[in-house]
Design a protein around this motif. Structure first.
Motif, PDB file in Angstrom:
ATOM      1  N   LEU A   1      49.921  40.397  50.084  1.00 18.81           N
ATOM      2  CA  LEU A   1      50.147  41.842  50.109  1.00 18.81           C
ATOM      3  C   LEU A   1      51.334  42.199  51.001  1.00 18.81           C
ATOM      4  N   SER A   2      51.507  41.453  52.084  1.00 20.62           N
ATOM      5  CA  SER A   2      52.583  41.770  53.019  1.00 20.62           C
ATOM      6  C   SER A   2      53.964  41.520  52.426  1.00 20.62           C
ATOM      7  N   SER A   3      54.027  40.749  51.348  1.00 15.23           N
ATOM      8  CA  SER A   3      55.326  40.491  50.713  1.00 15.23           C
ATOM      9  C   SER A   3      55.873  41.727  50.018  1.00 15.23           C
ATOM     10  N   GLY A   4      54.971  42.634  49.650  1.00 15.96           N
ATOM     11  CA  GLY A   4      55.389  43.832  48.924  1.00 15.96           C
ATOM     12  C   GLY A   4      55.703  43.570  47.460  1.00 15.96           C
ATOM     13  N   LYS A   5      55.543  42.349  47.026  1.00 10.80           N
ATOM     14  CA  LYS A   5      55.815  41.981  45.637  1.00 10.80           C
ATOM     15  C   LYS A   5      54.556  42.140  44.784  1.00 10.80           C
ATOM     16  N   PRO A   6      54.712  42.322  43.469  1.00  3.13           N
ATOM     17  CA  PRO A   6      53.534  42.385  42.595  1.00  3.13           C
ATOM     18  C   PRO A   6      52.734  41.083  42.681  1.00  3.13           C
ATOM     19  N   LEU A   7      51.419  41.192  42.628  1.00  5.20           N
ATOM     20  CA  LEU A   7      50.553  40.020  42.741  1.00  5.20           C
ATOM     21  C   LEU A   7      50.169  39.480  41.372  1.00  5.20           C
ATOM     22  N   ALA A   8      50.086  38.165  41.280  1.00  5.58           N
ATOM     23  CA  ALA A   8      49.671  37.513  40.034  1.00  5.58           C
ATOM     24  C   ALA A   8      48.159  37.292  40.098  1.00  5.58           C
ATOM     25  N   VAL A   9      47.408  38.347  39.815  1.00  2.00           N
ATOM     26  CA  VAL A   9      45.948  38.286  39.907  1.00  2.00           C
ATOM     27  C   VAL A   9      45.395  37.552  38.685  1.00  2.00           C
ATOM     28  N   LEU A  10      44.507  36.609  38.933  1.00  2.00           N
ATOM     29  CA  LEU A  10      43.913  35.849  37.838  1.00  2.00           C
ATOM     30  C   LEU A  10      43.004  36.739  36.998  1.00  2.00           C
ATOM     31  N   SER A  11      42.890  36.407  35.735  1.00  2.00           N
ATOM     32  CA  SER A  11      41.965  37.138  34.861  1.00  2.00           C
ATOM     33  C   SER A  11      40.536  36.826  35.285  1.00  2.00           C
ATOM     34  N   ASP A  12      39.614  37.702  34.907  1.00  2.00           N
ATOM     35  CA  ASP A  12      38.210  37.476  35.233  1.00  2.00           C
ATOM     36  C   ASP A  12      37.729  36.147  34.663  1.00  2.00           C
ATOM     37  N   GLU A  13      38.202  35.800  33.475  1.00  2.00           N
ATOM     38  CA  GLU A  13      37.766  34.572  32.823  1.00  2.00           C
ATOM     39  C   GLU A  13      38.206  33.345  33.629  1.00  2.00           C
ATOM     40  N   VAL A  14      39.459  33.352  34.059  1.00  2.00           N
ATOM     41  CA  VAL A  14      39.962  32.222  34.844  1.00  2.00           C
ATOM     42  C   VAL A  14      39.292  32.196  36.218  1.00  2.00           C
ATOM     43  N   ALA A  15      39.108  33.366  36.824  1.00  2.00           N
ATOM     44  CA  ALA A  15      38.473  33.436  38.139  1.00  2.00           C
ATOM     45  C   ALA A  15      37.038  32.918  38.077  1.00  2.00           C
ATOM     46  N   GLU A  16      36.312  33.299  37.041  1.00  2.00           N
ATOM     47  CA  GLU A  16      34.933  32.836  36.896  1.00  2.00           C
ATOM     48  C   GLU A  16      34.883  31.330  36.668  1.00  2.00           C
ATOM     49  N   ALA A  17      35.788  30.827  35.858  1.00  2.00           N
ATOM     50  CA  ALA A  17      35.838  29.383  35.621  1.00  2.00           C
ATOM     51  C   ALA A  17      36.167  28.637  36.912  1.00  2.00           C
ATOM     52  N   THR A  18      37.028  29.235  37.727  1.00  2.00           N
ATOM     53  CA  THR A  18      37.409  28.595  38.984  1.00  2.00           C
ATOM     54  C   THR A  18      36.250  28.550  39.963  1.00  2.00           C
ATOM     55  N   THR A  19      35.525  29.659  40.089  1.00  2.00           N
ATOM     56  CA  THR A  19      34.396  29.659  41.024  1.00  2.00           C
ATOM     57  C   THR A  19      33.327  28.668  40.584  1.00  2.00           C
ATOM     58  N   LYS A  20      33.116  28.540  39.266  1.00  2.00           N
ATOM     59  CA  LYS A  20      32.161  27.547  38.768  1.00  2.00           C
ATOM     60  C   LYS A  20      32.694  26.138  39.008  1.00  2.00           C
ATOM     61  N   GLY A  21      34.006  25.994  38.975  1.00  2.00           N
ATOM     62  CA  GLY A  21      34.611  24.694  39.202  1.00  2.00           C
ATOM     63  C   GLY A  21      34.390  24.174  40.608  1.00  2.00           C
ATOM     64  N   TRP A  22      34.085  25.080  41.536  1.00  2.00           N
ATOM     65  CA  TRP A  22      33.823  24.672  42.905  1.00  2.00           C
ATOM     66  C   TRP A  22      32.433  24.039  43.067  1.00  2.00           C
ATOM     67  N   ILE A  23      31.521  24.306  42.160  1.00  2.00           N
ATOM     68  CA  ILE A  23      30.130  23.867  42.321  1.00  2.00           C
ATOM     69  C   ILE A  23      30.005  22.354  42.523  1.00  2.00           C
ATOM     70  N   PRO A  24      30.694  21.519  41.724  1.00  2.00           N
ATOM     71  CA  PRO A  24      30.561  20.067  41.931  1.00  2.00           C
ATOM     72  C   PRO A  24      31.114  19.591  43.273  1.00  2.00           C
ATOM     73  N   TYR A  25      31.873  20.445  43.958  1.00  2.00           N
ATOM     74  CA  TYR A  25      32.474  20.070  45.232  1.00  2.00           C
ATOM     75  C   TYR A  25      31.649  20.518  46.430  1.00  2.00           C
ATOM     76  N   ARG A  26      30.431  20.950  46.198  1.00  2.00           N
ATOM     77  CA  ARG A  26      29.608  21.458  47.291  1.00  2.00           C
ATOM     78  C   ARG A  26      29.438  20.423  48.395  1.00  2.00           C
ATOM     79  N   GLY A  27      29.405  19.141  48.046  1.00  2.00           N
ATOM     80  CA  GLY A  27      29.247  18.085  49.046  1.00  2.00           C
ATOM     81  C   GLY A  27      30.352  18.051  50.083  1.00  2.00           C
TER      82      GLY A  27
END
Length: 254
Positions: A206-232
């Motif tokens: 945000l401090s850059s003042g540039k537009p942000l490349a926000v991930l789509s909900d679909e990609v964000a959800e897939a990413t959060t699920k992708g963290w599950i196998p790394y819980r260890g």
């Protein structure tokens, strides 16, 4: 007492002793990361299946000095603890006592004022935008409480915070900071660690003042699920942090 009951009691005492050491280590590591604040803020851990018996740091003891034996063992259903000579901080009782009473699944609750998490909480819209792996880790896992009213020491505020956190593992407390809930000290500390890194990414972007490349909900959800196998990772990371603590400051185990 039957033999089975005695064995269960011994097992419980061993588990609580281990929990005390892990929670004490979390305080000291938090301080080393620069996330402690004077003698305030609180970590707690459920010490019974219902969560109503829980460990909490003593009133106004610096994170850098907390030992396993210092931690208070409290009953969330017993308000008389606030009238004793070793009463906890009122805000700690209000928040952590209520969370453990209302949310038995919140086994370990860590609350601190880490710099970037606080900065994020002070934005008019403190949403954790999914921008990368770390920020997307928390997609769908965050509750937001934007009704800051000063220091949380009123019963109704503890209830509101518990309601906002139900079903979530992170609570962004507007104009305040962050609280993390997890099944173990290692898991909760790992989320605290990654949330601070994620908040740093958002604030710097945000401090850059540039537009942000926000991930789509679909990609964000897939990413959060992708963290599950790394819980260890959480346990391995926390074990490393404790090993470093053991080299220079092992008295936390006492």
């Amino acid at each position: 007492m039957t033999l089975a009951a005695l064995e269960n009691d011994i097992t419980e005492q061993i588990e609580i002793a281990a929990l005390r050491k892990d929670l004490a280590a979390a305080f000291r590591i938090c301080h080393r990361f620069g996330w402690s604040e004077s003698v305030g803020n609180h970590f707690s851990a459920a010490a019974s299946p219902s969560g109503r018996r829980f460990l909490l740091n003593p009133r106004w003891q610096h994170f850098a000095t907390i030992k396993a034996s210092d931690l208070l063992l409290l009953d969330a259903d017993d308000p008389n603890v606030m009238h004793g000579p070793n009463a906890p901080d009122p805000s700690a009782w209000t928040v952590h006592g209520t969370l453990h009473r209302m949310l038995p699944e919140a086994r370990v609750v860590l609350h601190c004022h880490s710099p970037y998490a606080v900065a994020l909480s002070c934005l008019k819209d403190p949403t954790m935008m999914p921008l990368d792996n770390n920020t997307a880790r928390f997609f769908g896992r965050i509750g937001y409480d934007l009704e800051f009213g000063g220091i949380a020491d009123a019963e109704e505020e503890g209830v509101r915070l518990a309601q906002m956190m139900r079903g979530k593992s992170v609570l962004v407390m507007g104009n305040h900071g962050v609280s993390i809930a997890g099944p173990t000290v290692a898991d909760s500390f790992e989320d605290l660690y990654f949330f601070e890194k994620a908040a740093q990414t958002v604030i710097l972007a945000l401090s850059s003042g540039k537009p942000l490349a926000v991930l789509s909900d679909e990609v964000a959800e897939a990413t959060t699920k992708g963290w599950i196998p790394y819980r260890g990772m959480a346990e391995r990371h926390f074990d490393y942090l404790k090993s470093e603590l053991d080299k220079s400051d092992p008295c936390y185990r006492e």
